[in-house]
Write a protein that holds these residues in place. Sequence first.
Motif, PDB file in Angstrom:
ATOM      1  N   ARG B 211       9.907 -15.179  17.311  1.00  0.00           N
ATOM      2  CA  ARG B 211       9.331 -15.767  16.096  1.00  0.00           C
ATOM      3  C   ARG B 211       8.862 -14.689  15.142  1.00  0.00           C
ATOM      4  O   ARG B 211       8.973 -14.831  13.919  1.00  0.00           O
ATOM      5  CB  ARG B 211       8.182 -16.677  16.489  1.00  0.00           C
ATOM      6  CG  ARG B 211       8.722 -17.838  17.268  1.00  0.00           C
ATOM      7  CD  ARG B 211       7.696 -18.846  17.620  1.00  0.00           C
ATOM      8  NE  ARG B 211       8.376 -19.974  18.216  1.00  0.00           N
ATOM      9  CZ  ARG B 211       7.825 -21.144  18.380  1.00  0.00           C
ATOM     10  NH1 ARG B 211       6.584 -21.330  17.987  1.00  0.00           N
ATOM     11  NH2 ARG B 211       8.501 -22.122  18.921  1.00  0.00           N
ATOM     12  N   ASN B 212       8.344 -13.600  15.704  1.00  0.00           N
ATOM     13  CA  ASN B 212       7.955 -12.487  14.850  1.00  0.00           C
ATOM     14  C   ASN B 212       9.151 -11.943  14.084  1.00  0.00           C
ATOM     15  O   ASN B 212       9.037 -11.588  12.912  1.00  0.00           O
ATOM     16  CB  ASN B 212       7.333 -11.365  15.682  1.00  0.00           C
ATOM     17  CG  ASN B 212       5.940 -11.701  16.134  1.00  0.00           C
ATOM     18  OD1 ASN B 212       5.419 -12.757  15.779  1.00  0.00           O
ATOM     19  ND2 ASN B 212       5.340 -10.834  16.916  1.00  0.00           N
ATOM     20  N   VAL B 213      10.309 -11.857  14.781  1.00  0.00           N
ATOM     21  CA  VAL B 213      11.501 -11.323  14.122  1.00  0.00           C
ATOM     22  C   VAL B 213      11.871 -12.189  12.929  1.00  0.00           C
ATOM     23  O   VAL B 213      12.156 -11.692  11.835  1.00  0.00           O
ATOM     24  CB  VAL B 213      12.679 -11.223  15.113  1.00  0.00           C
ATOM     25  CG1 VAL B 213      13.967 -10.918  14.376  1.00  0.00           C
ATOM     26  CG2 VAL B 213      12.419 -10.148  16.136  1.00  0.00           C
ATOM     27  N   ALA B 223       4.485 -11.501   6.633  1.00  0.00           N
ATOM     28  CA  ALA B 223       4.378 -11.366   8.087  1.00  0.00           C
ATOM     29  C   ALA B 223       3.214 -10.451   8.436  1.00  0.00           C
ATOM     30  O   ALA B 223       2.459 -10.696   9.387  1.00  0.00           O
ATOM     31  CB  ALA B 223       5.674 -10.804   8.659  1.00  0.00           C
ATOM     32  N   ARG B 224       3.036  -9.398   7.631  1.00  0.00           N
ATOM     33  CA  ARG B 224       1.928  -8.478   7.883  1.00  0.00           C
ATOM     34  C   ARG B 224       0.595  -9.178   7.645  1.00  0.00           C
ATOM     35  O   ARG B 224      -0.363  -9.001   8.390  1.00  0.00           O
ATOM     36  CB  ARG B 224       2.066  -7.255   6.983  1.00  0.00           C
ATOM     37  CG  ARG B 224       1.068  -6.164   7.329  1.00  0.00           C
ATOM     38  CD  ARG B 224       1.289  -4.930   6.491  1.00  0.00           C
ATOM     39  NE  ARG B 224       2.562  -4.287   6.784  1.00  0.00           N
ATOM     40  CZ  ARG B 224       3.374  -3.841   5.857  1.00  0.00           C
ATOM     41  NH1 ARG B 224       3.074  -3.976   4.583  1.00  0.00           N
ATOM     42  NH2 ARG B 224       4.499  -3.264   6.193  1.00  0.00           N
ATOM     43  N   MET B 225       0.575 -10.021   6.607  1.00  0.00           N
ATOM     44  CA  MET B 225      -0.641 -10.788   6.317  1.00  0.00           C
ATOM     45  C   MET B 225      -1.005 -11.711   7.465  1.00  0.00           C
ATOM     46  O   MET B 225      -2.172 -11.982   7.718  1.00  0.00           O
ATOM     47  CB  MET B 225      -0.447 -11.635   5.056  1.00  0.00           C
ATOM     48  CG  MET B 225      -0.165 -10.852   3.811  1.00  0.00           C
ATOM     49  SD  MET B 225      -1.598  -9.986   3.264  1.00  0.00           S
ATOM     50  CE  MET B 225      -0.985  -9.198   1.806  1.00  0.00           C
ATOM     51  N   LEU B 226       0.033 -12.202   8.138  1.00  0.00           N
ATOM     52  CA  LEU B 226      -0.210 -13.125   9.253  1.00  0.00           C
ATOM     53  C   LEU B 226      -0.694 -12.386  10.492  1.00  0.00           C
ATOM     54  O   LEU B 226      -0.981 -13.000  11.509  1.00  0.00           O
ATOM     55  CB  LEU B 226       1.067 -13.887   9.601  1.00  0.00           C
ATOM     56  CG  LEU B 226       1.491 -14.966   8.619  1.00  0.00           C
ATOM     57  CD1 LEU B 226       2.867 -15.474   8.974  1.00  0.00           C
ATOM     58  CD2 LEU B 226       0.493 -16.098   8.633  1.00  0.00           C
TER      59      LEU B 226
END
Lengths: 353, 354
Positions: B211-213, B223-226
């Motif tokens: 999911r990260n990918v 994504a970094r904010m998450l």
Amino acid sequence: MPRLKTQVNRSSHLFLPLSVLAILIIINLIKGADYFKITIVNGAFYGNIPNILFGASELVILSIGMTLVTAASRGQDISIGESGAISSAIFVQYVLRSGNVTLGTILVGFLISCVAGMIIGAFNGTLVSFFNVQPMVATLILFLGGRSIAFIIDGKVSPILANEISNRIGTVIPGVPIHTPIILTAVFIAVVAVVLKTTNLRLYVEAVGINPNAARLNGINPKKVIFLTFLIMGICAAVAGFIAVNKAGRHDSVNLLKFIMMDAILAVALGGNSLAGGKFSITGSVIGAYTIEVLNRTLLRLEVNPEAIKVFKAVFIIVLMIIAAPEVRVFAKRVLDKVKRPSRTTPYARQVD
Amino acid sequence: MRSLSRTERKTRLSNSNLLFMIAGIIFILMYGFALISYPGSFMQFQTFFDLFNYNAALFIVTLGLCVVMIGGGIDISVGAVCGLVTMACAMLLQSGTGSVFEALLLALGIGLAFGIMHGFLIAYLDIQPFIITLAGMFLAQGLLTTLHKEPLNVTMREFVALRNYTIEIPWLGTVNRLGVFIPCEIKPGVIVVVVLVILYAILMKWSRFGRNVYAVGGNRQSARMLGINVKRTIFLSYVLCGLTAGISGFVFLMTTGAGNIGNGSLFEMKAIASNVMGGILLNGGVGNLLGAPIGTMTLLTINELIRAAGVQSNLQAIVSGLLLYLFIVLQSIVISLRGSGKFSFALPPWLKRT
């Protein structure tokens, strides 16, 4: 922190290719001091520098087109070798069928091959701009099928281009000491420079590359700009194919400009351009292209085992990219500051406190 | 409640699944067309299995590349690494000092080494993936030619036994003209492919890494904010890709049994084409992992079809290029039709939902 990064990037725009070139030349000079020696054979210059300029001519032209494509579409065209092969196949067929070869025939053939290159560019450009396909995928089609098209145009294995004018274009015109491909490359660079100076092309391409949506809101049609860069790429490929085929004297549809797109992309990256689009520097790409040629010839000059040349090239690229990496630069800058600062900045800091 | 479930269903069919569905339908149509036009050969199950038997390595390479492509990167070194692994393993086996297991370890090691190198340089030093993997490709090709230039046939007994080992499916097969029943055969490489497809599908669908990918490929910033560790995710995706390339090299060797300079050449381009046909976009963040094997099967079916049609070899490349063109255009039209209600200007998929 971000300010520091942009500062570093701005100053390093031509620093990378030039420093690499300098290092390579120093290595060459260590190997033998006669590196810059130029001799005159049959009324033309021979030596390392003319050889490099001669050998890199196609690569320089292709890397100019690749810079524009990369800047506008944020992707790379991997079919440039193939489009060069197709357009030069058309050129060769025209010249071979016209019977009596005059300068006019060559010129018309060249223009026809440019049109063919533009058609190929339009094909790729349509896919990228109007169908919104990623450039690498769109040009993958011609990469896979292009050489077969060139072979079918040829009709047989490597037709030979044996006439006086082609031979002169590929090598030397009597009375002119500089090789013709070098002159053609210089003319091409000059034309591109004039176009970029006099038109809005650079502004539009950079605007589209940085943010296509913002460019659209400012009245620039990103699709048209991307399409235009692919048309220019097509012309570049046709010119490069023209030079390559005249140099070789025959049209080898399998090996003509084979895998040159890797070198062209490398030249763009070496020139300090981002492969993710945006601001670009043609000068950097041109220097990058010559650097690659110097690197290839340096490895040959150092008598590296031909099987291992690619390993050295790879190691060289990796080391170069590590040195040029923004993270490493920021880190190096921080370390340098730490070394420099303590004597100067600490009193200031105390005063402010 | 009803409206809620309706909106949920609407958001469920993401671009990934839409493209995957298109890929699946195209494959079924393609194979159906093949069945109708050449029933003699395509009706046999063996033809279907042979797609896997002879191209197991390509399937595996495509899987690894798929993970990287979903993460928004690209790895063009996979073909060269695959070729290098075949030659290195062939040399190890042929020298008589290593066993098959050690060769497998060597394959994994080479793949892992390339993966770690690419991953570290791309993720942590923030260098453009195309250039680094291009350098990796040069490195692998150069090492391959430095190792050995001539084709090297492996004659080690255990390895030949492994190479010739086939698994017969007793309840599937054809009856030849003499009335003898010939069961279908599959190679061990196919088992590897199936296991890897299942593993990777689970990894990408349900694991945190997978999911990260997707998140990183869709939009690195958000994504970094998450709170996702973007760099580690990218690093791991390249390591995985390198490892897969290593495995594919070993499987390639199991299929052909010889190390050769031409092994795995152009695999990277074929794998990219397969992934695109399978609905995985190079932009990242979009694509279903199962699309990778489906795309590969489509590509191989097309090649088989053209071969069966007996077209001249030069036309083959052109026809497959044209078909690729049609698929790409079709995908693009479907995606843009879908987004046309909201935006007149086509945006990257992750912006379409705002």
